[in-house]
Design a protein around this motif. Structure first.
Motif, PDB file in Angstrom:
ATOM      1  N   LYS A 296       0.028  -7.137  -2.834  1.00 32.38           N
ATOM      2  CA  LYS A 296       1.109  -6.762  -3.745  1.00 32.38           C
ATOM      3  C   LYS A 296       2.454  -7.292  -3.257  1.00 32.38           C
ATOM      4  O   LYS A 296       3.290  -7.736  -4.061  1.00 32.38           O
ATOM      5  CB  LYS A 296       1.161  -5.242  -3.897  1.00 32.38           C
ATOM      6  CG  LYS A 296       0.004  -4.677  -4.705  1.00 32.38           C
ATOM      7  CD  LYS A 296       0.105  -3.163  -4.828  1.00 32.38           C
ATOM      8  CE  LYS A 296      -1.009  -2.603  -5.701  1.00 32.38           C
ATOM      9  NZ  LYS A 296      -0.932  -1.114  -5.799  1.00 32.38           N
ATOM     10  N   LYS A 300       4.801 -10.010  -5.398  1.00 29.79           N
ATOM     11  CA  LYS A 300       6.179  -9.620  -5.712  1.00 29.79           C
ATOM     12  C   LYS A 300       7.175 -10.650  -5.186  1.00 29.79           C
ATOM     13  O   LYS A 300       8.099 -11.072  -5.911  1.00 29.79           O
ATOM     14  CB  LYS A 300       6.479  -8.247  -5.102  1.00 29.79           C
ATOM     15  CG  LYS A 300       7.880  -7.733  -5.409  1.00 29.79           C
ATOM     16  CD  LYS A 300       8.107  -6.348  -4.806  1.00 29.79           C
ATOM     17  CE  LYS A 300       9.507  -5.834  -5.100  1.00 29.79           C
ATOM     18  NZ  LYS A 300       9.730  -4.492  -4.508  1.00 29.79           N
ATOM     19  N   GLN A 303       6.784 -14.024  -7.212  1.00 30.80           N
ATOM     20  CA  GLN A 303       7.332 -13.921  -8.563  1.00 30.80           C
ATOM     21  C   GLN A 303       8.849 -13.865  -8.551  1.00 30.80           C
ATOM     22  O   GLN A 303       9.514 -14.442  -9.424  1.00 30.80           O
ATOM     23  CB  GLN A 303       6.769 -12.687  -9.272  1.00 30.80           C
ATOM     24  CG  GLN A 303       5.349 -12.866  -9.797  1.00 30.80           C
ATOM     25  CD  GLN A 303       5.007 -11.833 -10.830  1.00 30.80           C
ATOM     26  OE1 GLN A 303       4.860 -10.652 -10.522  1.00 30.80           O
ATOM     27  NE2 GLN A 303       4.880 -12.257 -12.081  1.00 30.80           N
TER      28      GLN A 303
END
Length: 328
Positions: A296, A300, A303
């Motif tokens: 995760k 993150k 992106q």
């Protein structure tokens, strides 16, 4: 309650089929190549994927009635669409071309993402028709029919997407002639962090960039990495898997097509990746991690960077899908 009609096969001993029977199937996206295993390694993920609705009808023939989620990019012609064309090959193989099939394809994943979009659609269709016909073929026996779909999609019937999509987990394509696909173990705790930058990298164009000839020293390096990656899977050694995720043959060329590829690699490794690379022909990139939290963090950070350079993206965090396609 409606009574189902049955259509028998007079040419063989195959069982009758129940007209009006309907099935809905999900098939998973896949990460092909796994960096060093060009056209021979791949694994399935839980998300994204595609869905197919299929029903048996009276009128013989395979008809693709509807496609959603493709923005009009995919053909409804049953000979040109990977789903319906593969189903036709399957029915011809089992001697049931008298059967009538109607198909709806619902795209739940981006086309041209490097995540096996055509593969997921094709596999969903093949799994559906095999279920409707009484599970006549095993998952491994369905692989050659799915390869026909890949041939339509990109001009070459490779199996590194379709084999893991059908069989689940990690798959090694040891040989294409004859076809020999082998399921590999999945290390405990492994997660995939996938980011799809929304830029256009057509599979056919990406394949044309690959060198036709390679130096022997590069081939030796690649062989060692493929062997190391497979060994790492068997030994449940994610560090060995990560050390082996290096590609000296294809990635140096293909990475040029992916915005800030080396920056994305740096962000992945800084946030806990054991290895990083291109998914399929790109532009999606992926990292393998030892836990969900790291995956995760990676998506993150990547992106956020892509947003800063004005590139939209989609992200997926998933364990390796060991199930393959499933009925919904």
């Amino acid at each position: 309650m409606d009574t189902l009609q049955y259509k028998s096969d007079k040419k063989s001993n195959l069982p009758a089929v129940a007209l009006g029977t309907e099935i809905k199937v999900f098939a998973p996206a896949t990460v092909a190549n796994v960096v060093c295993g060009f056209d021979v390694l791949g694994f399935a993920v839980n998300a994204p994927g595609d869905e197919v609705v299929m029903r048996l009808v009276e009128e013989p023939g395979v008809r693709l009635l509807k496609i959603t989620g493709d923005d009009g990019k995919l053909p409804l012609n049953s000979d040109k669409n990977t789903v319906s064309a593969s189903v036709k090959h399957y029915l011809a193989h089992i001697g049931r071309e008298d059967v009538g099939v109607e198909i709806e394809l619902h795209k739940k994943m981006p086309i041209g993402s490097g995540l096996g979009s055509s593969s997921a659609s094709t596999v969903a269709g093949l799994y559906a028709i095999n279920q409707l016909m009484g599970n006549l073929l095993t998952a491994k026996e369905l692989v050659p029919f799915a390869m026909k779909g890949e041939e339509i999609a990109c001009g070459y019937g490779h199996a590194d997407n379709v084999a893991p999509a059908i069989m689940g987990g990690f798959v090694l394509v040891r040989s294409y002639e004859p076809l020999d696909v082998i399921s590999l173990p999945v290390p405990q705790g492994m997660y995939a962090a996938i980011v799809y930058p929304e830029v256009d990298v057509p599979t056919k164009d990406a394949r044309q960039m690959i060198r036709a000839k390679v130096q022997l020293k590069d081939a030796v390096t690649q062989w060692g990495n493929v062997a190391g990656l497979v060994s790492g899977l068997f030994l449940n050694d994610l560090d060995l898997v990560g050390r082996s995720m290096k590609d000296v043959l294809v990635e140096p060329t293909r990475s040029i097509l992916i915005p800030d590829f080396e920056v994305l690699r740096k962000l992945a490794m800084e946030n806990g990746a054991v290895g990083f690379g291109i998914s399929g022909s790109g532009p999606s990139v992926f990292a393998l991690t030892k836990d969900e939290e790291s995956a995760k963090l990676i998506t993150k950070a990547q992106q956020m960077h892509l947003h800063q350079i004005n590139i939209q993206s989609q992200a997926y965090v998933s364990e390796v899908n060991t199930e393959g396609p499933k009925t919904l």
